[in-house]
Design an enzyme around this catalytic site. Structure first.
Site, short mmCIF file in Angstrom:
data_model
loop_
_atom_site.label_atom_id
_atom_site.label_comp_id
_atom_site.label_asym_id
_atom_site.label_seq_id
_atom_site.Cartn_x
_atom_site.Cartn_y
_atom_site.Cartn_z
N PHE A 88 0.84 -1.19 0.00
CA PHE A 88 0.00 0.00 0.00
C PHE A 88 0.89 1.26 0.00
O PHE A 88 1.93 1.27 0.65
CB PHE A 88 -0.91 -0.02 1.24
CG PHE A 88 -1.97 1.04 1.21
CD1 PHE A 88 -3.07 0.91 0.37
CD2 PHE A 88 -1.85 2.19 1.97
CE1 PHE A 88 -4.04 1.90 0.32
CE2 PHE A 88 -2.82 3.17 1.92
CZ PHE A 88 -3.91 3.04 1.09
N ASP A 90 2.06 -5.20 8.34
CA ASP A 90 0.91 -4.32 8.18
C ASP A 90 -0.33 -5.21 8.12
O ASP A 90 -0.47 -6.03 7.20
CB ASP A 90 1.07 -3.51 6.88
CG ASP A 90 -0.12 -2.59 6.63
OD1 ASP A 90 -1.23 -2.88 7.12
OD2 ASP A 90 0.05 -1.58 5.92
N TYR A 103 -10.62 0.89 10.64
CA TYR A 103 -11.87 1.32 9.98
C TYR A 103 -12.30 0.34 8.88
O TYR A 103 -13.28 0.59 8.21
CB TYR A 103 -11.77 2.75 9.44
CG TYR A 103 -10.52 3.10 8.65
CD1 TYR A 103 -10.36 2.66 7.34
CD2 TYR A 103 -9.54 3.88 9.22
CE1 TYR A 103 -9.24 2.99 6.62
CE2 TYR A 103 -8.39 4.21 8.51
CZ TYR A 103 -8.25 3.77 7.21
OH TYR A 103 -7.13 4.10 6.50
N LYS A 104 -11.54 -0.73 8.72
CA LYS A 104 -11.94 -1.76 7.73
C LYS A 104 -12.75 -2.82 8.47
O LYS A 104 -13.93 -2.61 8.76
CB LYS A 104 -10.70 -2.31 7.05
CG LYS A 104 -9.90 -1.24 6.28
CD LYS A 104 -8.68 -1.84 5.62
CE LYS A 104 -7.79 -0.76 5.00
NZ LYS A 104 -8.43 -0.08 3.86
N ARG A 129 -12.53 -4.25 -6.53
CA ARG A 129 -12.30 -5.06 -5.33
C ARG A 129 -13.65 -5.37 -4.70
O ARG A 129 -14.43 -4.45 -4.41
CB ARG A 129 -11.47 -4.29 -4.30
CG ARG A 129 -9.99 -4.28 -4.54
CD ARG A 129 -9.20 -3.93 -3.28
NE ARG A 129 -9.74 -2.78 -2.55
CZ ARG A 129 -9.12 -2.17 -1.54
NH1 ARG A 129 -7.93 -2.58 -1.14
NH2 ARG A 129 -9.67 -1.14 -0.93
#
Lengths: 427, 427
Positions: free
Chosen positions: A143, A220, A245-246, A394
């Site tokens: 990322f 990560d 927040y995922k 996605r």
């Protein structure tokens, strides 16, 4: 149904078959009752972006609704003594226990993923055990924030970055890491689940390899925490960071979590010396000394409002259990792949995620050059997948909030939109 | 009333006089109607700690109550496109206009005060205009985070800290700064309003002196933003940072704001390179390049939930105007000092804040070795001042939420508690 179609009506029997299959999966789903624990969106029929922003739980909506009147406004400054001062650590422990395989005193909630990454990378590079080493191994498909933080630290500290190009289904294998590990490697920084392809790395194996080479490892966990089993203590991981927040449903921009292995904490110092990480925050004396333990990795005043919502999701994750969550996640991605093969591949889409269940996280990415053009159509129809340029759709499947039928509805809508866009272009 | 008393009943006529005076001030207060704009606390009769944690506005309570269902849960990932992505900058502009005297494109909301301080100090030390300079001037009485951040940066970058000891009423004067400025000074870091004494620095004068010496200036506005007029653009300030949970009522741990003067932005780079500060966050390409303008000082994903509440207070500040807010702030601190002189000084308390109105922010600190022991009594009676060790009682007067009578009730309660504690010790 493997025949390409240009409208949904022409495949009504296929639609019925698929609907029946999804309904059967939902009926047999031991976690099905959790879907109702989340706030619904009036105009959304398929939310397939929980890997970017998880839905709020109903409990979190109530917690946020009560907070200003019953906590902040009622307790005022007393809230700090009563709960908030310790919240970064107590909540870190709860996340650690529910989702990270981490014993207490190692995880904390703070800052953002980017800032914690910066602090932990800097701390790792100053660790006595890697003194004199000047290389960091990382993934060119990682990322952006991970790559950008490392580029910045490398420039300011004279560290050489050893890039690994993801080959295997968009992920990095132990073999690839082994090739670049040397006695100059200080640190390996990789994502447990690749943000684009969903590739699930062999974190235990890579951690072992790095340790054998004398290096530290930072994982990560943004795309795995809450969706894929993580065993930081058992794997012997040194450092980790991840977002809330995922799959931890903390709300947009909720603070991140960090993890520093207990027996490493005293040897590491992080660079952003703030009062909340100091040995005696309320003495306000001269000279910074870090607080012992995980608190020493905090910097500024903890983001209490941002830490509210994730608490309810962590409770749900703990209750459901990561084993059951993983089982549903696998079933959801299997169904998604099946639908993609049936409905999108015939239209020219390519699966960009691993087909091997053991190498896949909780999202499935499909590439098609026309996907970007389908997004307005999909949004207008209440179908919200994620999109990553240039051409990746996605499908993020959040095990507790996503139903099997939602996956069916979503992929069918993608099929319809893709057919419309390509038909319009052909005219 | 200047006679010391050991119980409140023995001074009933004084109480009546004081109550009448406070009532008259409230009746004449043009901002009195704002007090009702804040969420009340059932058991609190005097909240004198708005300089540590401001009360929630009623509008913020409603905004938080609606957020999960109407925004986050309803818009889901679409919220980023619709509002959230730009919020750090749009909200920065609003704070800048309402409270900082800052034109658009210079202020942003992000991180914590500590993290922004770290980023801006590092950015300043790399500025071409101070190349070769290796000293930073700072205040030994500054808030711990400011000192700790600077100590850390100094150690890692070989910078020498030139400490100024606050002399004048707990504050630093232009004369003191002038004494330590040299052609080696890269940066001056001071608080506009001192966290302990409330001393209001001559920010314009000190900024001018620093610039004359070729140095940059960073002002910490934590205790002034929203309470004391600030004119960053007019004063020619280079950099500023401040918190939003004091007089901007953003809630516990709300993100901080930063300010980088427009014509300095291109020359500065901050060290925490994250995706949200990059030139093209959603391209996710290789190699970090900072976004032009204020966005380049962002790092991680913006803390949207933490940015909710401050928006309503910023609206109130803009509506009331900093001139009127300052006038009420001065009147509140004048009343507090009058009451302290009448009721606490006779019991041995010492005023630790400037008596000169022009040198005082919006809080008044009074020292007494028995104050720490009064806190449990005060809290039990619904009176909440702030306390700073070893012996400082801070009376934080938030102009829009504090009434004159609240100050009267609070200081009378402190008098009673102090008399009880000292009487008990004398027995």
């Amino acid at each position: 149904m493997s025949t390409p179609t240009s409208s949904s009506t022409s495949s009504s029997s296929g639609t019925e078959q698929r609907a029946a299959r999804a309904a059967a999966l939902d009926a047999a789903d031991p976690l099905a009752r959790y879907v109702g624990a989340f706030v619904p969106s009036a105009d959304v029929v398929a939310y397939l972006d929980g890997n970017s922003l998880g839905r709020p739980t109903r409990a979190s909506a109530e917690r946020l609704a009560r907070f200003a009147t019953e906590q902040w406004g009622a307790r005022l400054i007393r809230g700090w003594d009563e709960e908030w001062y310790d919240l970064p650590l107590t909540l870190g422990d709860r996340i650690g226990a529910a989702a990270l395989g981490a014993g207490p005193g190692q995880a904390f909630v703070a800052d953002s993923t980017t800032v914690i990454l910066y602090k932990l990378v800097r701390a790792a590079l100053g660790a006595p055990s890697v003194a004199g080493r000047d290389e960091v191994v990382l993934d060119s498909g990682n990322f952006p924030t991970d790559r950008y933080v490392l580029e910045g630290v490398a420039r300011e500290h004279g560290v050489t970055l050893r890039w690994v190009a993801p080959a295997h289904d968009g992920g990095v294998t132990p073999e690839q890491v082994a090739e670049v590990l040397t006695d100059r490697t200080a640190l390996v920084v990789l994502s447990h689940v690749a943000y684009r392809s969903g590739y699930l790395s062999d974190a235990a194996g890579i951690t072992r390899l790095a340790h054998d080479a004398g290096a530290l490892v930072l994982w990560d966990l943004c795309h795995s925490a809450g969706a894929v089993p993580v065993e930081l203590d058992a794997w012997g991981v040194d450092l980790a960071v991840g977002c809330t927040y995922k799959y931890l449903n903390g709300g947009p921009g909720a603070p991140a979590f960090g993890y520093v292995r207990a027996d490493l904490q005293d040897a590491l110092t992080q660079p952003i010396q703030g009062w909340m990480g100091s040995a005696a925050p309320f003495e306000m004396g001269p000279g910074y000394a870090p607080h012992p333990g995980a608190r020493g990795f905090l910097s500024g005043t903890p983001a209490i409002v941002g830490m509210l919502a994730m608490q309810d999701m962590v409770d749900l994750v703990a209750e459901a259990g990561m084993g059951a969550i993983r089982a549903k996640s696998v079933a959801l991605t299997e169904l998604a792949l099946e639908l993609v093969d049936d409905l999108l591949v015939p239209l020219g889409a390519r699966v960009a995620s691993p087909r091997d269940t053991g190498l896949r996280g909780s999202h499935v990415t499909v590439d098609h050059e026309a996907f970007e053009a389908t997004l307005p159509l999909l949004w207008a129809r209440g179908v919200i997948p994620d999109f990553r340029r240039p051409d990746g759709l996605r499908l993020g499947l959040s095990p507790l909030s996503t139903s099997f039928d939602e996956v069916r509805v979503g992929v069918e809508a993608v099929r319809d939109a893709l057919a419309e866009v390509t038909a319009a272009r052909a005219r």
